[in-house]
Motif scaffolding. Structure first.
Motif, PDB file in Angstrom:
ATOM      1  N   GLN A   1       6.940   5.206   5.764  1.00  0.00           N
ATOM      2  CA  GLN A   1       7.928   4.356   5.100  1.00  0.00           C
ATOM      3  C   GLN A   1       9.224   5.130   4.935  1.00  0.00           C
ATOM      4  OE1 GLN A   1       6.182   2.844   1.481  1.00  0.00           O
ATOM      5  NE2 GLN A   1       4.544   1.758   2.569  1.00  0.00           N
ATOM      6  N   THR A   2      10.332   4.460   5.253  1.00  0.00           N
ATOM      7  CA  THR A   2      11.643   5.095   5.213  1.00  0.00           C
ATOM      8  C   THR A   2      12.503   4.424   4.158  1.00  0.00           C
ATOM      9  OG1 THR A   2      11.474   5.571   7.584  1.00  0.00           O
ATOM     10  CG2 THR A   2      13.659   5.731   6.588  1.00  0.00           C
ATOM     11  N   PHE A   3      12.966   5.215   3.184  1.00  0.00           N
ATOM     12  CA  PHE A   3      13.778   4.643   2.110  1.00  0.00           C
ATOM     13  C   PHE A   3      14.507   5.751   1.363  1.00  0.00           C
ATOM     14  CE2 PHE A   3       9.451   5.348   0.569  1.00  0.00           C
ATOM     15  CZ  PHE A   3       9.661   6.157  -0.538  1.00  0.00           C
TER      16      PHE A   3
ATOM     17  N   LEU B   1      16.841   1.451  -2.946  1.00  0.00           N
ATOM     18  CA  LEU B   1      15.669   0.571  -2.956  1.00  0.00           C
ATOM     19  C   LEU B   1      15.399  -0.066  -4.308  1.00  0.00           C
ATOM     20  CD1 LEU B   1      13.146  -0.587  -1.606  1.00  0.00           C
ATOM     21  CD2 LEU B   1      11.994   1.603  -2.002  1.00  0.00           C
ATOM     22  N   VAL B   2      15.594   0.688  -5.376  1.00  0.00           N
ATOM     23  CA  VAL B   2      15.116   0.202  -6.669  1.00  0.00           C
ATOM     24  C   VAL B   2      16.071   0.620  -7.790  1.00  0.00           C
ATOM     25  CG1 VAL B   2      13.686   2.258  -7.037  1.00  0.00           C
ATOM     26  CG2 VAL B   2      13.066   0.125  -8.170  1.00  0.00           C
TER      27      VAL B   2
ATOM     28  N   GLN C   1       9.340   3.632 -11.505  1.00  0.00           N
ATOM     29  CA  GLN C   1       9.182   3.403 -10.073  1.00  0.00           C
ATOM     30  C   GLN C   1      10.211   4.233  -9.300  1.00  0.00           C
ATOM     31  OE1 GLN C   1       9.217  -0.266  -6.802  1.00  0.00           O
ATOM     32  NE2 GLN C   1       9.267  -0.761  -8.975  1.00  0.00           N
ATOM     33  N   PHE C   2      11.428   4.368  -9.872  1.00  0.00           N
ATOM     34  CA  PHE C   2      12.475   5.137  -9.209  1.00  0.00           C
ATOM     35  C   PHE C   2      12.061   6.600  -9.040  1.00  0.00           C
ATOM     36  CE2 PHE C   2      16.110   7.968  -9.322  1.00  0.00           C
ATOM     37  CZ  PHE C   2      16.942   7.436  -8.357  1.00  0.00           C
TER      38      PHE C   2
ATOM     39  N   GLY D   1       8.569  -7.417   1.135  1.00  0.00           N
ATOM     40  CA  GLY D   1       9.581  -7.547   0.102  1.00  0.00           C
ATOM     41  C   GLY D   1      10.964  -7.861   0.613  1.00  0.00           C
ATOM     42  N   GLU D   2      11.213  -7.665   1.920  1.00  0.00           N
ATOM     43  CA  GLU D   2      12.545  -7.905   2.486  1.00  0.00           C
ATOM     44  C   GLU D   2      12.647  -9.245   3.204  1.00  0.00           C
ATOM     45  OE1 GLU D   2      14.628  -5.643   1.437  1.00  0.00           O
ATOM     46  OE2 GLU D   2      12.868  -4.557   0.675  1.00  0.00           O
TER      47      GLU D   2
END
Length: 339
Positions: A46-48, A53-54, A74-75, A128-129
């Protein structure tokens, strides 16, 4: 194309490493090794960037709270699990060395661009996207093969996402039926939705699994999934949000082997005598034989002929042709009738 579509003429198995590397490159490479050993076609990360993201005060999902520090946001959790550009390149090179496809899911536009710059040929869009219009519009412009997960979606939302992708340059799309609850209750799997999605939207479909065990991916394969994606880990007891809901190396390999067996079981769909059963034809089928002694010149009737094994003589399907014919020789009981 419906559910019968196959990448490379077989189910394309994605070993979903996700964030189970815990931000550690050694663990990430060991996950690649496990995927290779299991016979997966691709290993996916996963790339983020957590900042993109959040929000910093975003709450964790319920399943994440059960497997991580409850005081953590979550961050902060995601920040620990980021992979740098250099780490991506190292993993990409390692996958090439191990002869397995490297995939990753970009969770923002910048991450998608970075993957494209690294030469990725296929992109995975996370559930989610699916309602993220700017993201879908941008990612479609790369004109790459796309795999779109559809968790938490109504069919109208899936259709809208497809239209955005196609209108902006991408038409090579595979939809993955998915439920985003970790683990997914069996009562919520609804695999027939995968089949209907393929029929109604006219695109190849597969399944991204978050259930416990391997039964559901095998069932999805039997229903025509062209892609199966499943989380895996080195050890379910490792610290991190997804380890507990993942397969261990043994289970993942067992799943891949099961998928390959199901593929073999499904065959080509042509109803015909198989090679293995040809020898049984003469043993199990029947022939027309004398029911009692028959004298030459007698007429064959319902009373003096019958049907018995083996099937090396006149087929019972010729019964009406034989009735009324004259015996050209004497027959003992059980002797095959000749015409």
């Amino acid at each position: 194309m419906g559910t019968g579509y196959r990448i490379m003429n077989k189910v394309f198995v994605i070993a979903e490493a996700g964030v189970n590397h815990n931000g550690n490159m050694d663990i990430a490479k060991k996950l690649v090794d496990v995927a290779v050993s299991a016979g997966a076609d691709a290993v996916k990360f996963q790339t983020f960037k957590a900042e993109r993201l959040v929000c910093r005060d975003a709450k964790m999902a319920e399943y994440q709270l059960e497997t991580t520090d409850k005081t953590e946001t979550q961050f902060s959790m995601l920040k620990r699990l980021e992979l740098t550009v250099e780490m991506h390149q190292e993993l990409l090179n390692y996958c090439r060395e191990k002869e397995i496809m490297f995939l990753s899911t970009p969770f923002d536009i910048e991450s998608a661009r970075m993957l494209i710059d690294l030469g990725i040929s296929m992109l995975k869009i996370p559930s989610g996207e699916i309602t993220n219009f700017p993201y879908l519009r941008e990612i479609a412009k790369y004109r790459k093969k796309m795999i779109l997960s559809t968790g938490m979606s109504e069919i109208e939302e899936v259709q809208s996402a497809l239209e955005i992708l196609k209108e902006n340059g991408t038409d090579d799309i595979i939809l993955l039926h998915c439920n985003t609850q970790y683990p997914t209750p069996l009562s919520d799997v609804n695999l027939l939705a995968m089949v209907e999605m393929g029929k109604n939207l006219g695109v190849p479909v597969g399944y991204s699994d978050h259930t416990q065990g391997i039964e559901v991916p095998l069932a999805a394969t039997a229903l025509g999934a062209c892609v199966i994606e499943k989380h895996f880990t080195l050890d379910k007891k490792m610290e991190g949000p997804d380890h507990k809901a993942s397969l261990d190396p043994y289970e993942f390999k067992e799943m891949v082997q099961g998928i390959r067996k199901v593929e073999q079981i499904l065959g080509d769909g042509i109803k015909q005598v198989s090679q293995s059963e040809k020898n049984n034809l003469s043993i199990v089928r029947k022939s027309i034989v004398a029911a009692r002694p028959i004298r030459k010149g007698e007429i064959f009737t319902e009373e003096n002929i019958t049907v018995k094994r083996p099937g090396t003589g006149v087929s019972p399907m010729q019964w009406n042709d034989v009735l009324g014919m004259t015996a050209s020789q004497n027959y003992e009981a059980d002797e095959m009738i000749k015409i």
